[in-house]
Design an enzyme around this catalytic site. Structure first.
Site, PDB file in Angstrom:
ATOM      1  CB  SER A 239     -12.962 -11.344 118.256  1.00  0.00           C
ATOM      2  OG  SER A 239     -14.072 -12.082 117.873  1.00  0.00           O
ATOM      3  CE  LYS A 243     -13.682 -12.093 112.241  1.00  0.00           C
ATOM      4  NZ  LYS A 243     -13.946 -13.429 112.645  1.00  0.00           N
ATOM      5  CD1 TRP A 330     -19.028 -16.636 116.476  1.00  0.00           C
ATOM      6  CD2 TRP A 330     -20.590 -17.925 115.542  1.00  0.00           C
ATOM      7  NE1 TRP A 330     -19.694 -15.873 115.545  1.00  0.00           N
ATOM      8  CE2 TRP A 330     -20.666 -16.642 114.964  1.00  0.00           C
ATOM      9  CE3 TRP A 330     -21.487 -18.908 115.108  1.00  0.00           C
ATOM     10  CZ2 TRP A 330     -21.592 -16.300 113.967  1.00  0.00           C
ATOM     11  CZ3 TRP A 330     -22.412 -18.573 114.115  1.00  0.00           C
ATOM     12  CH2 TRP A 330     -22.452 -17.291 113.561  1.00  0.00           C
ATOM     13  CG  HIS A 381     -15.374 -14.771 121.711  1.00  0.00           C
ATOM     14  ND1 HIS A 381     -14.676 -15.229 120.620  1.00  0.00           N
ATOM     15  CD2 HIS A 381     -15.643 -13.461 121.466  1.00  0.00           C
ATOM     16  CE1 HIS A 381     -14.538 -14.240 119.743  1.00  0.00           C
ATOM     17  NE2 HIS A 381     -15.119 -13.153 120.242  1.00  0.00           N
TER      18      HIS A 381
HETATM   19  C1  GCU Z   1     -19.039 -11.931 115.958  1.00  0.00           C
HETATM   20  C2  GCU Z   1     -18.536 -12.393 114.604  1.00  0.00           C
HETATM   21  C3  GCU Z   1     -17.142 -12.986 114.680  1.00  0.00           C
HETATM   22  C4  GCU Z   1     -16.210 -12.023 115.396  1.00  0.00           C
HETATM   23  C5  GCU Z   1     -16.790 -11.615 116.715  1.00  0.00           C
HETATM   24  C6  GCU Z   1     -15.994 -10.538 117.464  1.00  0.00           C
HETATM   25  O1  GCU Z   1     -19.255 -13.029 116.795  1.00  0.00           O
HETATM   26  O2  GCU Z   1     -19.470 -13.324 114.098  1.00  0.00           O
HETATM   27  O3  GCU Z   1     -16.638 -13.268 113.383  1.00  0.00           O
HETATM   28  O4  GCU Z   1     -14.939 -12.610 115.512  1.00  0.00           O
HETATM   29  O5  GCU Z   1     -18.093 -11.085 116.534  1.00  0.00           O
HETATM   30  O6  GCU Z   1     -15.296  -9.768 116.844  1.00  0.00           O
HETATM   31  O7  GCU Z   1     -16.133 -10.484 118.686  1.00  0.00           O
END
Ligand code: GCU
Length: 403
Positions: A239, A243, A330, A381
């Protein structure tokens, strides 16, 4: 039990049908038919219009251009210099995990202009091996219990025993030890202490600049540890950590492989699709992750001179693996797959085999035998044992090709 299962199935099928949602005053699109038409910025054409036809032009001209566009517009510049660093073993156990691993806990301290920051790294190395071990390094963006050195707490997010059994070393550091993950306090780590000038600049790095910087310091440590094969260190993140892993791999070419799990917006997903989380929403909710310049694109994504396929392209020719999950729209699974596919032309320059299909792979059918790997897992997720198991398969496949 049956009732519970029925509820779960019902709610996930209802979920799958929702085409739009509202969040922070914006419509969130989950309908493939309303994804706008878009044109991706060219990966293999320099800013002066020269076509990139070989590795030399890619490495000398286009790659540096793309890297600086990502620094300038999204992740921020990452300082390459500091005064000194030091590694201190704070705990060691040669017979950890019932004798199958060697535990090392290392404290990394970095000094710059009279100030210092320290952060801990936990590392398990398999004892059953004849040479230095290849390693996975996780950027832990969840609780520290997930990467517990004592192994009292075990977690599927970092299944250390399973990874040791597969012959790899496994390491982790916690993102918040170098930059807290809150908009009010993200500065209270390396930014204020070591690189305060970054806080003044519109293209200065913030949290998702700081975390990969720390991953590179762990890489510095690996180069000093003779039990680790520093040429085979993979960076892994989930997540926001995903990134981070992509940006770490793009910047620091010492990472041999990159694994990003459900990295979504400003990770693997194409920004121009405006599906699930958009640039506008991520900037609104997580403004402390990216530089100030990125905010200018919140409502103007098409004017970004880059899109996320180019971030994957920066990792070439090194292997990169992306995951998504069916319940995590998402993070735009299809947009993440398309990003991987659109990075292929760079891998082609290096004659690396990419066996991604032309369209979205089926659920739970991972693409392993490829330099760009991908899977679309059933479920939520998360980063779990299914994901790690495929990371190991992908690493085994790609390292065996590079023997
Ligand atoms: C939120 C955010 C995402 C990210 C996520 C996470 O949902 O909007 O961009 O990837 O958190 O890090 O769990």
């Amino acid at each position: 039990m049956g009732f519970l299962l029925a509820c779960i199935l019902l709610s996930s099928s209802v979920y799958a049908q929702i085409k739009t949602d509202k969040f922070m005053g914006e419509i969130v699109n989950y309908d493939e038919t309303t994804v706008p038409k878009y044109t991706l910025p060219p990966l293999l054409k320099t800013e002066k219009g020269e076509k990139v036809k070989n590795v030399a032009t890619w490495e000398r001209k286009r790659r540096p251009e793309i890297l600086s566009l990502f620094e300038e517009h999204i992740y921020g510049q990452m300082p390459s210099k500091f005064d000194s660093l030091n590694f201190k073993m704070t705990n060691e156990k040669a017979d950890a995990m019932d004798g199958k691993a060697h535990l090392k806990e290392i404290q990394i301290t970095v000094w710059n202009k009279g100030n210092s920051v320290s952060f801990p790294v936990v590392l398990f190395i398999p004892n059953k091996r004849s040479k230095p071990a290849p390693a996975f390094l996780l950027i832990n963006n969840r609780g520290k219990r997930n990467t517990d050195a004592t192994r009292v707490n075990k977690s599927t997010f970092w299944p250390a025993e399973m990874i040791i059994d597969s012959g790899y070393a496994i390491a982790a550091f916690h993102n918040a030890d170098v930059a807290p993950d809150r908009k009010e306090t993200y500065q209270n780590g390396i930014l204020k202490q070591l690189f305060p000038e970054e806080l003044e600049k519109n293209n200065g790095m913030k949290a998702i600049g700081s975390w990969p910087w720390a991953a590179s310091r762990v890489m510095d440590y690996f180069l000093t540890d003779k039990d680790i094969d520093a040429k085979r260190v993979a960076i892994v993140g989930h997540s926001r950590g995903g990134k981070t892993a992509l940006w770490a791999g793009a910047q620091d070419q010492r990472f041999a492989m990159v694994f990003n799990s459900c990295s979504g917006s400003t990770g693997a997903a194409l920004a121009r699709r405006k599906y699930g989380e958009t640039v506008s929403l991520i900037n609104k909710q997580f403004g402390h992750w990216f530089n100030n310049n990125y905010k200018k694109f919140s409502n103007n994504v098409d004017s970004l001179p880059i899109d996320q396929h180019m971030l994957i392209g920066l990792i070439a020719p090194r292997p990169v693996y992306t995951t998504n999950a069916t319940q995590d729209r998402w993070a735009d699974p299809y947009g993440s797959f398309l990003s991987s596919l659109n990075a292929k032309p760079v891998y082609d320059l290096y004659h690396q085999e990419v066996t991604l299909p032309k369209d979205m792979p089926q659920i739970n059918k991972p693409i392993i035998n490829s330099t760009i790997g991908y899977h679309f897992r059933e479920g939520a997720h998360d980063l779990n044992v299914y994901d790690w198991n495929n990371f190991i398969r992908f690493a085994n496949f790609n390292y065996s090709l590079r023997n």
